[in-house]
Design a protein around this motif. Structure first.
Motif, PDB file in Angstrom:
ATOM      1  N   ARG A 113      -6.942   4.681   6.726  1.00  0.00           N
ATOM      2  CA  ARG A 113      -6.393   3.940   5.589  1.00  0.00           C
ATOM      3  C   ARG A 113      -5.193   3.103   6.027  1.00  0.00           C
ATOM      4  O   ARG A 113      -5.022   1.956   5.602  1.00  0.00           O
ATOM      5  CB  ARG A 113      -5.991   4.909   4.474  1.00  0.00           C
ATOM      6  CG  ARG A 113      -5.346   4.238   3.241  1.00  0.00           C
ATOM      7  CD  ARG A 113      -6.268   3.211   2.598  1.00  0.00           C
ATOM      8  NE  ARG A 113      -7.504   3.821   2.146  1.00  0.00           N
ATOM      9  CZ  ARG A 113      -7.658   4.413   0.953  1.00  0.00           C
ATOM     10  NH1 ARG A 113      -6.650   4.444   0.103  1.00  0.00           N
ATOM     11  NH2 ARG A 113      -8.803   4.951   0.617  1.00  0.00           N
ATOM     12  N   SER A 130      -2.728   5.203  -3.308  1.00  0.00           N
ATOM     13  CA  SER A 130      -3.874   5.985  -2.853  1.00  0.00           C
ATOM     14  C   SER A 130      -3.450   7.431  -2.667  1.00  0.00           C
ATOM     15  O   SER A 130      -2.423   7.693  -2.043  1.00  0.00           O
ATOM     16  CB  SER A 130      -4.407   5.451  -1.518  1.00  0.00           C
ATOM     17  OG  SER A 130      -4.766   4.092  -1.622  1.00  0.00           O
ATOM     18  N   LEU A 136      -4.695  10.752  -0.837  1.00  0.00           N
ATOM     19  CA  LEU A 136      -5.638  11.207   0.180  1.00  0.00           C
ATOM     20  C   LEU A 136      -5.442  12.693   0.457  1.00  0.00           C
ATOM     21  O   LEU A 136      -4.359  13.244   0.208  1.00  0.00           O
ATOM     22  CB  LEU A 136      -5.435  10.408   1.470  1.00  0.00           C
ATOM     23  CG  LEU A 136      -5.603   8.883   1.356  1.00  0.00           C
ATOM     24  CD1 LEU A 136      -5.346   8.224   2.701  1.00  0.00           C
ATOM     25  CD2 LEU A 136      -6.990   8.521   0.830  1.00  0.00           C
ATOM     26  N   HIS A 142      -0.476  -0.858  -4.651  1.00  0.00           N
ATOM     27  CA  HIS A 142      -1.715  -0.086  -4.605  1.00  0.00           C
ATOM     28  C   HIS A 142      -1.381   1.360  -4.227  1.00  0.00           C
ATOM     29  O   HIS A 142      -0.782   1.601  -3.179  1.00  0.00           O
ATOM     30  CB  HIS A 142      -2.671  -0.663  -3.555  1.00  0.00           C
ATOM     31  CG  HIS A 142      -3.036  -2.091  -3.794  1.00  0.00           C
ATOM     32  ND1 HIS A 142      -4.147  -2.470  -4.502  1.00  0.00           N
ATOM     33  CD2 HIS A 142      -2.427  -3.243  -3.405  1.00  0.00           C
ATOM     34  CE1 HIS A 142      -4.224  -3.787  -4.539  1.00  0.00           C
ATOM     35  NE2 HIS A 142      -3.187  -4.283  -3.884  1.00  0.00           N
ATOM     36  N   GLU A 173       0.842  -1.196   0.000  1.00  0.00           N
ATOM     37  CA  GLU A 173       0.000   0.000   0.000  1.00  0.00           C
ATOM     38  C   GLU A 173       0.877   1.246   0.000  1.00  0.00           C
ATOM     39  O   GLU A 173       1.762   1.396   0.855  1.00  0.00           O
ATOM     40  CB  GLU A 173      -0.902   0.022   1.232  1.00  0.00           C
ATOM     41  CG  GLU A 173      -1.861   1.201   1.272  1.00  0.00           C
ATOM     42  CD  GLU A 173      -3.062   1.023   0.368  1.00  0.00           C
ATOM     43  OE1 GLU A 173      -3.711   2.031   0.043  1.00  0.00           O
ATOM     44  OE2 GLU A 173      -3.361  -0.138  -0.015  1.00  0.00           O
ATOM     45  N   VAL A 180       0.589   5.302   0.228  1.00  0.00           N
ATOM     46  CA  VAL A 180      -0.301   6.418   0.567  1.00  0.00           C
ATOM     47  C   VAL A 180       0.406   7.724   0.242  1.00  0.00           C
ATOM     48  O   VAL A 180       1.452   8.046   0.816  1.00  0.00           O
ATOM     49  CB  VAL A 180      -0.697   6.393   2.057  1.00  0.00           C
ATOM     50  CG1 VAL A 180      -1.551   7.614   2.402  1.00  0.00           C
ATOM     51  CG2 VAL A 180      -1.451   5.107   2.387  1.00  0.00           C
TER      52      VAL A 180
END
Length: 347
Positions: free
Chosen positions: A118, A105, A107, A103, A71, A73
């Motif tokens: 998250r 993301s 934000l 992945h 992940e 971020v």
């Protein structure tokens, strides 16, 4: 037969070797590597990591190819810097081993509780985290909770000193600030006057470290140069313009501006409005279309680029090491930054 780094022939890893490395039975290894479904995701992940670390070169079964999920971020997709970060992640993800899924993301940076949630969710179903975050209490708590679950964490661009095992990947920001101060004082020569710095908000350790390094070149008892103020701009052009314009109105002896983040269009507008472009020594950060233009025009004396592409590659290498996909300790050395002037802008 495979060869090691010194050219010696090594036999291919057997199921027994992988089982020993993963701390599971050979039957579990056989089920995972032959694509049988009755293995938990976490156990399958351990087997895959062990197989990869031992150089198991057979294609992993499709059932387990997506078990290593990372992940990422990020914040502020509208900025050139984070766009460069995102594009590099996208580029690497396209060429990565199919057993690794990245992945990404984006934000809102002013929603720390959303970011914390998250992180908490990712800690439940991801193999590792790469985050660019401020050191807000909710985010620190989420990182600490992920730590207790043994989730590897890379703190990208800005460190978060939460006392956990997360590894920081980025430049030495205090050194970058000192570099800006070093060049500022020398470019000003024997001139007297005031210097101001622009900062996002103080929410990120990265900016506080840069300011600390920069301020060391402007002692309080100096009779020549005064570090007058740090102006909080949220890295926006509008606030950068308004605050630099106000500083120029209030201080006719303003001789230097150091911008620790973004918002260069606003600074350029204010300096030009007062006819001070090229007279006020302006030092910024990052190489972007705007800073390229202002370097060429002489508005910006130099910019310090923190090589986001290098940071992305290092972050993934460090995370793979923490997960167990690479041997040895993670590389914790600072990413080298570049000092760019009009003379080397094309490099």
């Amino acid at each position: 037969m495979a060869q090691d780094d010194e050219g010696e022939v090594r036999r291919k890893p057997r199921f027994q070797d992988i089982a020993r490395e993963a701390g599971v039975g050979t039957a579990t290894v056989e089920r995972v590597l032959n694509g049988r479904s009755n293995v938990s995701p976490r156990m399958a992940h351990r087997v895959i990591v062990a197989a990869r670390s031992l150089g198991y070169d057979r294609s992993l079964p499709s059932l387990y190819r997506a078990r290593i999920r990372i992940e990422v971020v990020l914040i502020r997709p509208e900025t050139e810097f984070f766009s460069r970060l995102s594009k590099e992640f996208e580029k690497i993800a396209a060429s990565a081993d199919k057993s690794i899924i990245i992945h990404r993301s984006f934000l809102q940076e002013d929603a720390p509780y959303t970011i914390a949630r998250r992180i908490e969710k990712a800690a439940q179903d991801r193999s590792g985290l790469i985050v660019v975050v401020q050191d807000h209490p909710a985010i620190i708590a989420a990182l600490a909770a992920a730590d207790t679950k043994g989730i590897p964490i890379v703190l990208l661009v800005s460190d978060v000193q939460y006392g956990g095992a997360g590894v920081y990947v980025g430049i030495d920001n205090e050194s970058a600030g000192r570099t800006a101060g070093y060049f500022m004082t020398r470019m000003l020569g024997g001139r007297h006057g005031r210097v101001v710095a622009l900062c996002h908000s103080g929410a990120y350790l990265v900016h506080r470290q840069r300011l600390l390094g920069f301020s060391r070149y402007f002692p309080a008892d100096s009779d020549r140069l005064t570090f007058a103020a740090c102006l909080m701009t949220r890295d926006t052009d509008d606030l950068s313009y308004a605050l630099v314009r106000q500083a120029l109105q209030e201080h006719d002896d303003l001789v230097g501006v150091y911008h620790t983040g973004g918002g260069h269009l606003g600074v350029d507008r204010a300096l030009n409005e007062f006819g001070r472009s090229g007279q006020v020594v302006y030092i910024g950060h990052e190489l972007s279309p705007a800073t390229r233009l202002f370097l060429a025009s002489g508005t910006i004396a130099l910019t310090i680029d923190q090589a986001p592409e290098l940071q992305v590659r290092r972050a993934l290498e460090v995370l793979e090491t923490l997960i167990g996909l690479r041997k040895g300790p993670p590389d914790k050395s600072p990413i080298p930054f570049r000092v760019i002037t009009r003379e080397n802008i094309g490099l």
